[in-house]
Write an enzyme that holds these catalytic residues in place. Structure first.
Site, PDB file in Angstrom:
ATOM      1  N   ASP A 386       0.870  -1.171   0.000  1.00  0.00           N
ATOM      2  CA  ASP A 386       0.000   0.000   0.000  1.00  0.00           C
ATOM      3  C   ASP A 386       0.912   1.227   0.000  1.00  0.00           C
ATOM      4  O   ASP A 386       2.032   1.164   0.499  1.00  0.00           O
ATOM      5  CB  ASP A 386      -0.890  -0.013   1.238  1.00  0.00           C
ATOM      6  CG  ASP A 386      -1.621   1.305   1.441  1.00  0.00           C
ATOM      7  OD1 ASP A 386      -2.313   1.741   0.517  1.00  0.00           O
ATOM      8  OD2 ASP A 386      -1.462   1.902   2.520  1.00  0.00           O
ATOM      9  N   LYS A 387       0.441   2.335  -0.568  1.00  0.00           N
ATOM     10  CA  LYS A 387       1.294   3.521  -0.626  1.00  0.00           C
ATOM     11  C   LYS A 387       1.237   4.333   0.662  1.00  0.00           C
ATOM     12  O   LYS A 387       2.215   4.449   1.394  1.00  0.00           O
ATOM     13  CB  LYS A 387       0.906   4.421  -1.802  1.00  0.00           C
ATOM     14  CG  LYS A 387       1.794   5.681  -1.908  1.00  0.00           C
ATOM     15  CD  LYS A 387       1.327   6.626  -2.975  1.00  0.00           C
ATOM     16  CE  LYS A 387       0.131   7.437  -2.550  1.00  0.00           C
ATOM     17  NZ  LYS A 387       0.465   8.438  -1.495  1.00  0.00           N
ATOM     18  N   GLY A 535      -4.967   4.337  -3.734  1.00  0.00           N
ATOM     19  CA  GLY A 535      -6.214   4.981  -4.135  1.00  0.00           C
ATOM     20  C   GLY A 535      -5.971   6.341  -4.754  1.00  0.00           C
ATOM     21  O   GLY A 535      -6.897   6.977  -5.247  1.00  0.00           O
ATOM     22  N   LYS A 562      -8.981  -3.833  -4.613  1.00  0.00           N
ATOM     23  CA  LYS A 562      -7.644  -4.226  -4.152  1.00  0.00           C
ATOM     24  C   LYS A 562      -7.512  -5.738  -4.036  1.00  0.00           C
ATOM     25  O   LYS A 562      -6.505  -6.320  -4.450  1.00  0.00           O
ATOM     26  CB  LYS A 562      -7.323  -3.552  -2.821  1.00  0.00           C
ATOM     27  CG  LYS A 562      -6.992  -2.073  -2.958  1.00  0.00           C
ATOM     28  CD  LYS A 562      -6.348  -1.516  -1.705  1.00  0.00           C
ATOM     29  CE  LYS A 562      -5.854  -0.091  -1.939  1.00  0.00           C
ATOM     30  NZ  LYS A 562      -5.134   0.449  -0.777  1.00  0.00           N
TER      31      LYS A 562
END
Length: 703
Positions: A386-387, A535, A562
C-alpha cells in the site's frame, strides 16, 4: 428459542439472521430437556483454554506417575520407600485419569480421522497412547510384560503442549470484523423537524434521516451532503492520502472523519448496503477461502502411522509364528515398536521452532499471527505495498517553493507568512507548512475557509493560503506552465496570497520513507517483485513508483478492487504478500498468501493480517523473509531428528539384532526419545534472523 453467533457466543437474539458484529449466520441454540441449559458452543478461544487446562492438570498428575513407575524407582532406589503392589494400582489410577482426560482430544481426533479415512497426527498419537495404556493395564492385572505408563503420561503432556502452542495461531479472525464495527460512532446527531437536534443511537437511523456531522466527528453512515462545506479524511477507508473536499451533493462514507467544517448529511445506505459492510463482507469471504495447507509434521505423521501399525503387526506375528518366544514377548516387542514410532520430539519438532521464531520475531518487531502464512513467506515471489502510510510517511511534507515573477518576497518570508497562518489550522497540509516555517508571527482575524484554506492578518497584511479551487472560483489567472512539473508528479499545490495578490506557490507530497527505498532495493536483489496499490491518482502513483524503481503499480484502486488485484497477481501462479495499514487494505491483506500489516495502522488491518510490522518499517519485510527461510530450515532439521531416529530405533525395538544379543528395551527406547527431543530443542534455540547484506546500488536509489 435463541439464536447464537458461532464466532461471538455473547451475541444472542430471538430472531434468526446475521451477527451484528461479523455478519455470520446465527445458529439455533438447543436446550437440554433437564434444566434447559444451553449447549456449549466451542470457539477457538475455548479450545485454546481447553488444551491449556488439560496440559497443566496432566502435568501435575505425571509427577506421581514418574515416582510410582518401576523404572524410575529402580533408577533412584525408591523401592525401600514405596509399596510395590499398592503403588501399581495408584499408578494405574493416575494413568487412567491422564489417558481419558488428557488424551481425550487425541482419542476423538483418532476417531474422526479414521471416520474420514484420512489418518494423520491424531491417529498416530491416539494409537500410541491407546496401545501403551491397554497393554500396561493388562500388565497391572496379571499379564506378563513391562509398564509403559510413564511413557504414556509424558507423551500426552508433550502432545498437549504442542497443540496448545499451535492453537495460538488460530485466534483473531473474528477480531478483524469486530474492529471494523468500531469505526462507526455509537451515536449520531439527528436533525428533527423544526431544526431540533436529537442525539440517537446509530441503529435508530433509517434511510432518509438527516444528521449533523460536527468538525472532528465520524460520519455515522453513507449519505449525501445537503448543507455545508468541509474536508473529510477517508484515508483509512479508501486509501486516498489527501483530505477530500465535500460540499452540497457530495457523497460521504460512514466511518470517515470530518475536518474543519460542519455538514448536514442525508442517510442513503445503512446495514449491509453500506460501504463499510461491503468491506467487512470481503474480508470475511477472503478469510473463509484461505487454503489450509497441512504442516510438515502432519505429513510425516501419516507415514509414521502406517509404519507404526505395519511395524507393530509385523513384529508381533514374526516373533509369534517364526520363533519359540511366548505371546508376552511378542506383544512386548510389538508395543515397544508402536510406542517408539510416535516420538515425543515429533509433537514438539514444529511447535518448538514456531515458539522460538515467534519470540525472535517479536524482538525484531515482527508479530506472527498465522503460522502457515509465515512459513509460506520463504517462497514469496512478489510484495504488493500500500502507498499511504506504508511506503510513504502518511503525512505531507514541503518539496518545492515557487515565487512568481512579480513577487517581492523571499522564499523564507513567504513560507513564514504561510506557516504563521497555518499554525492555527488542524488540516494536515496546514500542519506540514507550519512545521517547516522558521518563524510564527502573530495572526489577527484568523478564519478557516472550509474546503479551500485559511485567511488572516499578519503585520497589517491580509494573508491567504488557498487551494487551486479558490483561484478558479475567483477567476485568478496564473502561468500553468510553471506548475506543470509538479502536476506531472502528482504533488499537492497551495497558493500564498498577500493583499489578494498571488505571490507564490508551495508544493507538498506524501513523503517517501527512506526505509522504503532500502527495502525495495533489498527485495529486488532477492529476486522478489515489488509492486504498489494506491487509491491516489496515476500521477501520484507514478511519482512514487519512479522514486522507488518499483516493478509495477496500480493507481486509483478502490477498496473493493484491491483484493481483485491480488487475485489477478495470484492467478499467474505467484506467491503474493500484501503490506498495508488501512481499512481499505483489509480485504487485500486477507486475500494475499501473506498479509502483512503496518503496526501503526488500524486495528482492522492488523487483525486481518497474518504478520504485523510493529515498528512501521518496510525493511522488516526483508527480515521476515530471512526468518521464514531460517525457520523452515530448522523445521526440516527437527523433523529429521524427530523422525530419522526411527530408522535405527524401530528395527532395534522389533528385535532385528536379537541374535547378536542386541535388543532395545522400552526404557532405552524412551531414552532415545528424550535425546531426540533435547536435540530438537537445542536446534530450535539456534534459530537466528539472517540479515541480508546491503550493497549500495549504482542507480542512486539510496542516498
Amino acid at each position: 428459542m435463541k439464536y447464537v453467533c458461532p464466532m461471538h457466543p455473547q451475541i444472542s437474539q430471538t430472531d434468526p439472521g446475521g451477527c451484528p458484529l461479523c455478519g455470520m449466520r446465527l445458529e439455533m441454540q438447543k436446550e437440554e430437556q433437564e434444566g434447559h441449559r444451553p449447549t456449549r458452543i466451542t470457539t477457538h478461544a475455548q479450545m485454546l483454554q481447553d488444551f491449556k487446562r488439560r496440559f497443566w492438570i496432566s502435568l501435575l498428575l505425571t509427577i506421581p506417575i514418574l515416582l510410582l513407575s518401576p523404572m524410575i524407582r529402580d533408577l533412584f532406589a525408591l523401592e525401600a520407600i514405596l509399596s510395590v503392589r499398592k503403588d501399581l494400582y495408584l499408578l494405574f489410577l493416575f494413568s487412567s485419569v491422564i489417558f481419558f482426560y488428557g488424551g481425550k482430544p487425541f482419542l476423538i481426533g483418532l476417531y474422526k480421522e479414521l471416520q474420514a479415512k484420512s489418518p494423520g497426527m491424531m491417529t498416530l498419537i491416539g494409537l500410541a497412547i491407546s496401545t501403551a495404556y491397554i497393554y500396561s493395564s493388562c500388565v497391572v492385572f496379571g499379564f506378563s510384560g513391562t509398564f509403559f505408563f510413564w511413557e504414556l503420561a509424558t507423551l500426552i503432556d508433550i502432545m498437549l503442549l504442542g497443540h496448545w502452542i499451535e492453537m495460538q495461531s488460530l485466534l483473531g479472525a473474528g477480531r478483524a470484523l469486530e474492529a471494523m464495527v468500531q469505526l462507526l460512532p455509537s451515536v449520531a446527531h439527528k436533525l428533527e423537524k423544526g431544526g431540533v437536534i436529537r442525539e440517537v443511537r446509530l441503529e435508530e437511523l433509517v434511510f432518509g434521516d438527516r444528521v449533523l456531522v460536527k468538525p472532528g466527528e465520524k460520519v455515522p453512515a453513507d449519505g449525501v451532503v445537503l448543507e455545508g462545506k468541509s474536508s473529510i479524511d477517508e484515508s483509512m477507508l479508501t486509501g486516498e492520502s489527501l483530505p477530500v473536499r465535500k460540499e452540497k451533493k457530495s457523497l460521504v462514507i460512514g466511518g470517515s472523519v470530518n475536518g474543519e467544517g460542519s455538514l448536514v448529511v442525508q442517510i442513503e445506505k445503512m446495514g449491509k448496503e453500506s460501504f463499510l459492510s461491503q468491506v467487512i463482507a470481503m474480508v470475511k469471504d477472503a478469510q473463509a477461502s484461505r487454503s489450509k495447507t497441512q504442516d510438515l509434521a502432519n505429513r510425516a505423521a501419516v507415514w509414521l502411522t502406517l509404519l507404526a501399525i505395519g511395524g507393530g503387526l509385523f513384529t508381533f506375528f514374526t516373533w509369534l509364528l517364526f520363533t519359540d518366544k511366548e505371546v508376552g514377548f511378542a506383544i512386548e516387542r510389538s508395543v515397544t515398536v508402536m510406542v517408539i514410532a510416535c516420538p515425543h520430539a515429533l509433537g514438539l519438532a514444529i511447535p518448538l521452532v514456531v515458539a522460538v521464531s515467534t519470540a525472535l520475531a517479536a524482538h525484531g518487531g515482527l508479530l506472527i499471527r498465522n503460522r502457515i502464512a509465515f512459513e509460506s513467506a520463504r517462497n514469496m515471489q512478489a510484495v504488493v505495498f500500500d502507498k499511504t502510510g506504508t511506503l510513504t510517511q502518511g503525512r505531507f511534507g514541503i518539496t518545492d517553493i515557487l515565487l512568481f515573477k512579480n513577487s517581492q518576497w523571499a522564499q523564507e518570508e513567504l513560507l513564514n507568512y504561510a506557516g504563521s497562518l497555518e499554525v492555527h489550522s488542524e488540516h494536515p497540509i496546514a500542519q506540514a507548512i507550519a512545521s517547516k516555517s522558521s518563524a510564527h508571527w502573530r495572526v489577527e482575524e484568523f478564519a478557516a475557509i472550509p474546503g479551500i484554506g485559511a485567511e488572516g492578518k499578519i503585520q497589517g497584511k491580509k494573508i491567504k493560503v488557498v487551494s487551486p479551487f479558490y483561484l478558479r472560483e475567483k477567476n485568478i489567472k496564473i502561468d500553468d506552465a510553471l506548475l506543470a512539473p509538479w502536476n506531472v508528479q502528482g504533488k499537492t499545490v497551495v497558493f500564498v496570497l498577500i493583499d489578494d495578490q498571488v505571490q507564490g506557490a508551495i508544493a507538498l507530497s506524501d513523503l517517501v520513507r527512506e526505509e522504503s527505498k532500502e527495502a525495495v532495493f533489498k527485495l529486488k536483489k532477492m529476486g522478489i517483485q515489488c509492486m504498489m496499490l494506491t487509491g491516489d491518482n496515476p500521477l501520484v502513483g507514478k511519482w512514487v513508483a519512479d522514486q522507488l524503481l518499483l516493478d509495477d503499480y496500480f493507481a486509483e484502486v478502490r477498496p473493493q478492487e484491491k483484493a481483485e488485484k491480488i487475485k489477478k497477481i495470484q492467478s499467474r501462479g505467484i506467491t503474493v504478500a500484501m503490506v498495508g495499514d488501512g481499512v481499505n487494505d483489509a480485504p487485500a491483506l486477507a486475500q494475499a498468501d501473506i498479509g502483512i500489516a503496518i503496526g501503526a495502522g488500524t486495528d482492522i488491518a492488523i487483525e486481518a493480517a497474518d504478520i504485523i510490522l510493529v515498528k512501521n518499517n518496510p525493511l522488516d519485510v526483508v527480515d521476515l523473509i530471512s526468518l521464514a527461510k531460517s525457520t523452515y530450515r530448522k523445521m526440516v532439521q527437527n523433523l529429521f531428528w524427530a523422525v530419522g531416529y526411527n530408522a535405527i530405533a524401530i528395527p532395534l525395538a522389533a528385535g532385528a539384532l536379537y541374535h547378536f544379543d542386541i535388543l532395545l528395551s522400552p526404557a532405552l527406547g524412551a531414552v532415545f526419545m528424550s535425546v531426540s527431543t533435547i536435540i530438537c530443542a537445542i536446534n530450535a534455540k539456534l534459530l537466528k534472523i539472517k540479515k541480508f547484506p546491503l550493497q549500495k546500488p549504482t542507480h542512486g536509489i539510496l542516498p
